[in-house]
Design a protein around this motif. Structure first.
Motif, PDB file in Angstrom:
ATOM      1  N   LYS A   6      41.528  13.310  10.788  1.00 49.43           N
ATOM      2  CA  LYS A   6      42.516  12.286  11.165  1.00 49.43           C
ATOM      3  C   LYS A   6      41.983  10.890  10.904  1.00 49.43           C
ATOM      4  N   TYR A   9      42.036  10.267   7.177  1.00 54.70           N
ATOM      5  CA  TYR A   9      43.424  10.106   6.749  1.00 54.70           C
ATOM      6  C   TYR A   9      43.943   8.717   7.128  1.00 54.70           C
ATOM      7  N   ARG A  10      43.658   8.276   8.337  1.00 56.35           N
ATOM      8  CA  ARG A  10      44.096   6.934   8.756  1.00 56.35           C
ATOM      9  C   ARG A  10      43.435   5.847   7.912  1.00 56.35           C
ATOM     10  N   LYS A  20      45.659   4.190  -3.368  1.00 55.53           N
ATOM     11  CA  LYS A  20      46.279   5.458  -2.980  1.00 55.53           C
ATOM     12  C   LYS A  20      46.820   6.221  -4.180  1.00 55.53           C
TER      13      LYS A  20
END
Length: 88
Positions: A6, A9-10, A20
């Protein structure tokens, strides 16, 4: 383990759009072109070129940490040399 995923991902979501797009594209193309589906030498060279772009992007992104940035640029240079030598 789930917290780490997580967190990464953040961190990835906070990056600019060009980052990205380029990073996953280079990573996927490097893995794909190095697979056994593509057996011609030009695909191996393209795989190494995609890896070099991947390392250059991370070197540029981490330019505030000089040692780490230089390390990624060295990896990119090695990938470029390998791509050049495998090109036929």
């Amino acid at each position: 383990m789930q917290q780490r995923v997580k967190f990464f991902y953040r961190q990835f979501i906070k990056q600019p759009l060009w980052f990205k797009l380029v990073v996953p594209l280079c990573f996927i193309s490097s893995v794909l072109f190095s697979s056994s589906l593509f057996t011609q030498p030009i695909y191996g060279s393209l795989s190494k070129l995609a890896a070099a772009i991947f390392f250059c992007v991370f070197g540029y992104k981490l330019r505030s940490n000089k040692k780490l940035s230089i390390l990624f640029y060295v990896f990119a240079l090695i990938c470029l040399i390998l791509a050049w030598t495998s090109w036929e």
